[in-house]
Design a protein around this motif. Structure first.
Motif, PDB file in Angstrom:
ATOM      1  N   UNK A  42       0.847  -1.109   0.111  1.00  0.00           N
ATOM      2  CA  UNK A  42       0.066  -0.090  -0.082  1.00  0.00           C
ATOM      3  C   UNK A  42       0.983   1.317  -0.106  1.00  0.00           C
ATOM      4  N   UNK A  43       0.434   2.069  -0.692  1.00  0.00           N
ATOM      5  CA  UNK A  43       1.405   3.469  -0.743  1.00  0.00           C
ATOM      6  C   UNK A  43       2.482   3.292  -1.277  1.00  0.00           C
ATOM      7  N   UNK A  44       2.943   2.417  -2.115  1.00  0.00           N
ATOM      8  CA  UNK A  44       4.360   2.029  -2.790  1.00  0.00           C
ATOM      9  C   UNK A  44       5.200   1.567  -1.659  1.00  0.00           C
ATOM     10  N   UNK A  45       4.638   0.843  -0.546  1.00  0.00           N
ATOM     11  CA  UNK A  45       5.186   0.348   0.576  1.00  0.00           C
ATOM     12  C   UNK A  45       4.829  -1.174   0.796  1.00  0.00           C
ATOM     13  N   UNK A  62       9.249  -1.865   3.891  1.00  0.00           N
ATOM     14  CA  UNK A  62      10.113  -0.987   2.966  1.00  0.00           C
ATOM     15  C   UNK A  62      10.051   0.392   3.289  1.00  0.00           C
ATOM     16  N   UNK A  63       9.485   0.816   4.283  1.00  0.00           N
ATOM     17  CA  UNK A  63       9.390   2.307   4.742  1.00  0.00           C
ATOM     18  C   UNK A  63      10.343   2.635   5.469  1.00  0.00           C
ATOM     19  N   UNK A  64      10.643   3.835   5.234  1.00  0.00           N
ATOM     20  CA  UNK A  64      11.626   4.479   5.947  1.00  0.00           C
ATOM     21  C   UNK A  64      11.681   4.392   7.427  1.00  0.00           C
ATOM     22  N   UNK A  65      12.578   4.319   8.160  1.00  0.00           N
ATOM     23  CA  UNK A  65      12.546   4.336   9.433  1.00  0.00           C
ATOM     24  C   UNK A  65      12.352   2.736  10.155  1.00  0.00           C
ATOM     25  N   UNK A  67      10.052   1.633  12.075  1.00  0.00           N
ATOM     26  CA  UNK A  67       9.624   1.621  13.490  1.00  0.00           C
ATOM     27  C   UNK A  67       8.910   0.417  13.847  1.00  0.00           C
ATOM     28  N   UNK A  68       7.765  -0.038  12.668  1.00  0.00           N
ATOM     29  CA  UNK A  68       7.226  -1.078  12.484  1.00  0.00           C
ATOM     30  C   UNK A  68       7.717  -2.380  12.905  1.00  0.00           C
ATOM     31  N   UNK A  69       8.832  -2.585  12.068  1.00  0.00           N
ATOM     32  CA  UNK A  69       9.680  -3.695  12.437  1.00  0.00           C
ATOM     33  C   UNK A  69      10.054  -3.759  13.799  1.00  0.00           C
ATOM     34  N   UNK A  70      10.957  -2.569  14.115  1.00  0.00           N
ATOM     35  CA  UNK A  70      11.365  -2.549  15.443  1.00  0.00           C
ATOM     36  C   UNK A  70      10.225  -2.846  16.685  1.00  0.00           C
ATOM     37  N   UNK A  71       9.100  -2.565  16.506  1.00  0.00           N
ATOM     38  CA  UNK A  71       8.069  -2.866  17.378  1.00  0.00           C
ATOM     39  C   UNK A  71       8.131  -4.388  17.895  1.00  0.00           C
ATOM     40  N   UNK A  72       8.367  -5.292  16.895  1.00  0.00           N
ATOM     41  CA  UNK A  72       8.522  -6.679  17.470  1.00  0.00           C
ATOM     42  C   UNK A  72       7.212  -7.485  17.394  1.00  0.00           C
ATOM     43  N   UNK A  73       7.254  -8.737  18.097  1.00  0.00           N
ATOM     44  CA  UNK A  73       5.993  -9.493  17.953  1.00  0.00           C
ATOM     45  C   UNK A  73       5.132  -9.115  19.172  1.00  0.00           C
ATOM     46  N   UNK A  74       3.717  -9.252  18.735  1.00  0.00           N
ATOM     47  CA  UNK A  74       2.822  -8.844  19.701  1.00  0.00           C
ATOM     48  C   UNK A  74       1.783  -9.933  19.760  1.00  0.00           C
ATOM     49  N   UNK A  75       1.255 -10.058  21.216  1.00  0.00           N
ATOM     50  CA  UNK A  75       0.144 -11.184  21.119  1.00  0.00           C
ATOM     51  C   UNK A  75      -0.905 -10.755  22.075  1.00  0.00           C
ATOM     52  N   UNK A  86       2.756   3.354   5.270  1.00  0.00           N
ATOM     53  CA  UNK A  86       1.925   2.387   4.389  1.00  0.00           C
ATOM     54  C   UNK A  86       0.380   2.419   4.725  1.00  0.00           C
ATOM     55  N   UNK A  87      -0.036   3.033   5.676  1.00  0.00           N
ATOM     56  CA  UNK A  87      -1.419   3.056   6.364  1.00  0.00           C
ATOM     57  C   UNK A  87      -1.747   1.892   6.893  1.00  0.00           C
TER      58      UNK A  87
END
Length: 105
Positions: A42-45, A62-65, A67-75, A86-87
């Motif tokens: 979405x949004x070219x990401x 593929x987003x800049x920064x 941060x979503x990847x660095x959030x890690x796992x959630x449960x 990416x919205x």
């Protein structure tokens, strides 16, 4: 005198379902007990989503920064991951709410 102690993870129930929203609209509902990997563009990401061991995460993006990847796992109930460029918003919901959300005395 009242004292409120917030212990976020102590009373949170493990979630059972992840809801993924793209641009504010529900894109899918996923059982955290069923391993799965997929991508959302979405949004070219491009975000790579992984469900494994009762958790969900954005494994790569593929987003800049990233941060979503660095959030890690959630449960846990009401935990979330957001990839703003990416919205994409991922929210975990438990089948039933926990009994407590704070301790007061």
């Amino acid at each position: 005198v009242s004292v409120i102690l917030f212990i976020p993870s102590l009373f949170l129930k493990s979630g059972s379902t992840a809801y993924i929203y793209v641009d504010g609209k529900l894109n899918g509902r996923y059982d955290l007990a069923s391993p799965l990997s997929f991508t959302i563009e979405n949004n070219d990401i491009t975000d790579e989503i992984e469900i494994r061991d009762g958790c969900i995460r954005i494994a790569d993006a593929s987003c800049p920064g990233r941060q979503c990847v660095h959030t890690g796992r959630i449960s846990r109930n009401n935990e979330s991951i957001c990839c703003a460029p990416a919205g994409i918003l991922i929210v975990v919901k438990a089948e039933s709410e926990g009994e407590f959300d704070a301790i007061t005395k």
